[in-house]
Design a protein around this motif. Structure first.
Motif, PDB file in Angstrom:
ATOM      1  N   SER A 169      70.914 -57.535  31.004  1.00 21.50           N
ATOM      2  CA  SER A 169      71.230 -58.195  32.045  1.00 21.50           C
ATOM      3  C   SER A 169      73.037 -58.431  32.037  1.00 21.50           C
ATOM      4  N   ALA A 170      73.201 -59.146  31.027  1.00 17.60           N
ATOM      5  CA  ALA A 170      74.824 -59.199  30.751  1.00 17.60           C
ATOM      6  C   ALA A 170      75.761 -57.879  31.008  1.00 17.60           C
ATOM      7  N   VAL A 171      75.121 -56.769  30.428  1.00 16.56           N
ATOM      8  CA  VAL A 171      75.921 -55.771  30.463  1.00 16.56           C
ATOM      9  C   VAL A 171      75.933 -55.072  31.819  1.00 16.56           C
ATOM     10  N   SER A 172      74.878 -55.134  32.669  1.00 14.88           N
ATOM     11  CA  SER A 172      74.815 -54.953  34.086  1.00 14.88           C
ATOM     12  C   SER A 172      75.899 -55.641  34.908  1.00 14.88           C
ATOM     13  N   LEU A 173      75.968 -56.974  34.406  1.00 15.12           N
ATOM     14  CA  LEU A 173      76.622 -58.245  35.327  1.00 15.12           C
ATOM     15  C   LEU A 173      77.891 -57.587  35.037  1.00 15.12           C
ATOM     16  N   ALA A 174      78.689 -57.564  33.613  1.00 13.72           N
ATOM     17  CA  ALA A 174      79.748 -57.105  33.231  1.00 13.72           C
ATOM     18  C   ALA A 174      80.300 -55.975  34.050  1.00 13.72           C
ATOM     19  N   VAL A 175      79.413 -54.711  34.102  1.00 12.94           N
ATOM     20  CA  VAL A 175      79.871 -53.394  34.725  1.00 12.94           C
ATOM     21  C   VAL A 175      80.216 -54.038  36.292  1.00 12.94           C
ATOM     22  N   VAL A 185      85.608 -62.767  34.476  1.00  9.72           N
ATOM     23  CA  VAL A 185      84.054 -63.039  34.380  1.00  9.72           C
ATOM     24  C   VAL A 185      83.445 -61.812  33.648  1.00  9.72           C
ATOM     25  N   SER A 186      83.942 -60.509  33.677  1.00  6.71           N
ATOM     26  CA  SER A 186      83.331 -59.345  33.114  1.00  6.71           C
ATOM     27  C   SER A 186      83.677 -59.506  31.454  1.00  6.71           C
ATOM     28  N   VAL A 187      84.579 -60.381  31.004  1.00  5.08           N
ATOM     29  CA  VAL A 187      84.840 -61.001  29.555  1.00  5.08           C
ATOM     30  C   VAL A 187      83.807 -61.612  29.129  1.00  5.08           C
ATOM     31  N   ILE A 188      83.332 -62.835  30.015  1.00 10.92           N
ATOM     32  CA  ILE A 188      82.360 -63.656  29.614  1.00 10.92           C
ATOM     33  C   ILE A 188      81.109 -63.103  29.702  1.00 10.92           C
ATOM     34  N   ALA A 189      80.618 -62.094  30.508  1.00  8.26           N
ATOM     35  CA  ALA A 189      79.436 -61.307  30.369  1.00  8.26           C
ATOM     36  C   ALA A 189      79.324 -60.583  29.254  1.00  8.26           C
ATOM     37  N   ALA A 190      80.741 -59.892  28.926  1.00  5.45           N
ATOM     38  CA  ALA A 190      80.663 -58.930  27.481  1.00  5.45           C
ATOM     39  C   ALA A 190      80.499 -59.993  26.333  1.00  5.45           C
ATOM     40  N   LEU A 191      80.981 -60.970  26.409  1.00  5.62           N
ATOM     41  CA  LEU A 191      80.874 -62.130  25.240  1.00  5.62           C
ATOM     42  C   LEU A 191      79.343 -62.338  24.890  1.00  5.62           C
ATOM     43  N   LEU A 192      78.821 -62.535  26.290  1.00 10.34           N
ATOM     44  CA  LEU A 192      77.074 -62.824  26.270  1.00 10.34           C
ATOM     45  C   LEU A 192      76.324 -61.735  25.268  1.00 10.34           C
ATOM     46  N   ALA A 193      76.702 -60.626  26.073  1.00 10.85           N
ATOM     47  CA  ALA A 193      76.223 -59.260  25.737  1.00 10.85           C
ATOM     48  C   ALA A 193      76.324 -59.065  24.207  1.00 10.85           C
ATOM     49  N   GLY A 194      77.445 -59.224  23.713  1.00 14.29           N
ATOM     50  CA  GLY A 194      77.739 -59.086  22.267  1.00 14.29           C
ATOM     51  C   GLY A 194      77.138 -60.256  21.243  1.00 14.29           C
ATOM     52  N   SER A 195      76.994 -61.272  21.833  1.00 17.17           N
ATOM     53  CA  SER A 195      76.098 -62.363  20.980  1.00 17.17           C
ATOM     54  C   SER A 195      74.679 -62.059  20.957  1.00 17.17           C
ATOM     55  N   LEU A 219      71.465 -68.807  27.410  1.00 17.65           N
ATOM     56  CA  LEU A 219      71.493 -67.738  28.184  1.00 17.65           C
ATOM     57  C   LEU A 219      71.190 -67.550  29.586  1.00 17.65           C
ATOM     58  N   GLY A 220      70.174 -68.184  30.048  1.00 18.91           N
ATOM     59  CA  GLY A 220      70.013 -68.399  31.361  1.00 18.91           C
ATOM     60  C   GLY A 220      71.155 -69.110  32.109  1.00 18.91           C
ATOM     61  N   PHE A 221      71.768 -70.428  31.584  1.00 16.54           N
ATOM     62  CA  PHE A 221      72.618 -70.927  32.319  1.00 16.54           C
ATOM     63  C   PHE A 221      73.788 -70.318  32.353  1.00 16.54           C
ATOM     64  N   MET A 222      74.198 -69.485  31.425  1.00 15.73           N
ATOM     65  CA  MET A 222      75.378 -68.493  31.351  1.00 15.73           C
ATOM     66  C   MET A 222      75.269 -67.371  32.363  1.00 15.73           C
ATOM     67  N   LEU A 223      73.969 -66.711  32.435  1.00 16.13           N
ATOM     68  CA  LEU A 223      73.841 -65.595  33.383  1.00 16.13           C
ATOM     69  C   LEU A 223      74.016 -66.201  34.657  1.00 16.13           C
ATOM     70  N   SER A 224      73.547 -67.056  34.922  1.00 17.00           N
ATOM     71  CA  SER A 224      73.514 -68.028  36.602  1.00 17.00           C
ATOM     72  C   SER A 224      74.832 -68.255  36.819  1.00 17.00           C
ATOM     73  N   TYR A 225      75.819 -68.346  35.904  1.00 11.74           N
ATOM     74  CA  TYR A 225      77.126 -68.583  36.318  1.00 11.74           C
ATOM     75  C   TYR A 225      77.997 -67.348  36.383  1.00 11.74           C
ATOM     76  N   ILE A 226      77.644 -66.354  35.473  1.00 10.79           N
ATOM     77  CA  ILE A 226      78.239 -64.936  35.654  1.00 10.79           C
ATOM     78  C   ILE A 226      77.867 -64.344  36.872  1.00 10.79           C
ATOM     79  N   SER A 227      76.522 -64.703  37.349  1.00 11.22           N
ATOM     80  CA  SER A 227      76.050 -64.093  38.612  1.00 11.22           C
ATOM     81  C   SER A 227      76.888 -64.482  39.778  1.00 11.22           C
ATOM     82  N   ILE A 228      76.988 -65.717  39.602  1.00 14.44           N
ATOM     83  CA  ILE A 228      77.884 -66.299  40.823  1.00 14.44           C
ATOM     84  C   ILE A 228      79.359 -66.106  41.042  1.00 14.44           C
ATOM     85  N   GLU A 229      80.077 -66.259  39.910  1.00 16.01           N
ATOM     86  CA  GLU A 229      81.373 -65.760  40.005  1.00 16.01           C
ATOM     87  C   GLU A 229      81.790 -64.423  39.869  1.00 16.01           C
ATOM     88  N   GLY A 230      80.656 -63.586  39.333  1.00 13.98           N
ATOM     89  CA  GLY A 230      81.099 -62.249  38.975  1.00 13.98           C
ATOM     90  C   GLY A 230      80.586 -61.323  40.326  1.00 13.98           C
TER      91      GLY A 230
END
Length: 343
Positions: A169-175, A185-195, A219-230
């Motif tokens: 999900s994080a990779v898809s959001l980053a793209v 936001v793509s950097v944050i998503a990439a950080l989440l995917a890498g972790s 993870l859920g909290f970060m994905l919710s933020y990324i989806s809003i901002e990204g």
């Protein structure tokens, strides 16, 4: 793109190196998941709270690669609060009301930092092109954050499942965030995917450590933020549909669970063994086979989301509706709306 890849690499290395340290200290401080009911698949105590490694990896990466704006600081405070609440729950088991209060507070901190779902785009060829939420912006944002935070927590039932689905999900959001030029936001998503990728070698079956609520809520909290901002701040059509598709596995599984429990007369938050991964295990599949199938489904959802994000609004709407209809039909045929006792 170079920064995005470097961010993913740094988070991967930190998580990979730090997870064994967390394993050692989890045993030391008695942070163990002891199998005490039929819902648990493992048979012996396993160290828990592995999400701490992912939390540190993401936080460190944000400090290295991003400017500490008011919004980013709010994100870091909210993520810290949700992680601490998860850690306390892993150790002492919080009540549902206290956990919800923590999630609402963390979501409120995000809103205070400036993260809002301010509008929905209208994919139909009539009416206003943008529907502004106005006074509903804050409650809708909080509902989204708390909802997505809990959907990830609810699928954390097999070795590597939540971490792998969150990675995809994080990779898809980053793209998509990169396509929409939301570079931070793509950097944050990439950080989440890498972790997540760094954590998976220790969490994939047979797991040496579980992420616990510490990791699943984070993870859920970060994905919710990324989806809003990204995604949701873009004026592109179907921005509300794209994150739902990306998070399709946890979102649809949670929706099925709530409907199933309501129809069977149970509380919608009452745990059961009717989740998709339980159904696949009941068919005789191994943990690894079940998790890999769900990874594949998550990848398909991610590809569909990227397709919808890049096509005409009406075509995207048709693809989305067709996807939802098929998912619901498959869910009905496979008994996802019935409790295990009714099958």
């Amino acid at each position: 793109m170079k920064t995005v890849l470097l961010a993913a690499l740094l988070a991967f290395l930190i998580s990979l190196v730090l997870t064994p340290v967390v394993i050692k200290n989890a045993v030391r401080f008695g942070l163990l998941d002891i199998p005490k009911d039929a819902r648990r698949v493992h048979k012996k105590p396993i160290p828990i709270s592995g999400g701490l490694a992912m939390y540190v990896a993401v936080m460190a990466g944000m400090v290295v690669f991003l400017d500490l704006t008011h919004e980013l600081i709010a994100l870091m405070i909210g993520a810290t609060l949700i992680t601490v609440c998860g850690l306390i729950d892993d150790k002492w088991e919080m009540s549902a009301k206290v956990k919800l209060a923590c999630q609402l507070l963390a979501a409120g901190i995000l809103v205070f930092g400036g993260s809002h779902i301010e509008f929905f785009t209208n994919p139909f060829p009539f009416g206003e092109s943008v529907i502004f939420l106005k006074a509903l912006a804050i409650p809708v944002t909080i509902f989204w954050v708390v909802g997505i935070t809990n959907t990830v927590n609810l699928i954390d039932g097999l070795d590597g499942l939540a971490a792998g689905v969150s990675l995809i999900s994080a990779v898809s959001l980053a793209v998509i965030a990169y396509k929409f030029e939301y570079n931070s936001v793509s950097v944050i998503a990439a950080l989440l995917a890498g972790s997540c990728l760094g954590f998976l070698p220790y969490n994939f079956n047979p797991a040496k450590i579980f992420m616990g609520d510490t990791g699943a809520l984070f993870l859920g909290f970060m994905l919710s933020y990324i989806s809003i901002e990204g995604i949701m701040k873009s004026a592109a059509a179907l921005t509300i549909v794209v994150p739902v598709l990306i998070l399709g596995v946890p979102v649809f599984d949670t929706t099925f669970a709530m409907v199933r429990r309501k129809l069977s007369g149970r509380g919608i938050m009452q745990a059961d063994k009717g989740h998709l991964h339980h159904r696949l295990l009941a068919l005789g599949l191994s943990q690894r086979q079940t998790v890999l199938i769900l990874y594949g489904i998550s990848i398909i959802f991610g590809l569909l989301a990227n397709l919808v994000a890049g096509v005409d609004a009406q075509i995207g709407l048709f693809i989305s509706l067709l996807t939802v209809i098929n998912v619901v039909l498959i869910g009905k045929v496979s008994g996802m709306f019935k409790s295990k006792e009714e099958l």
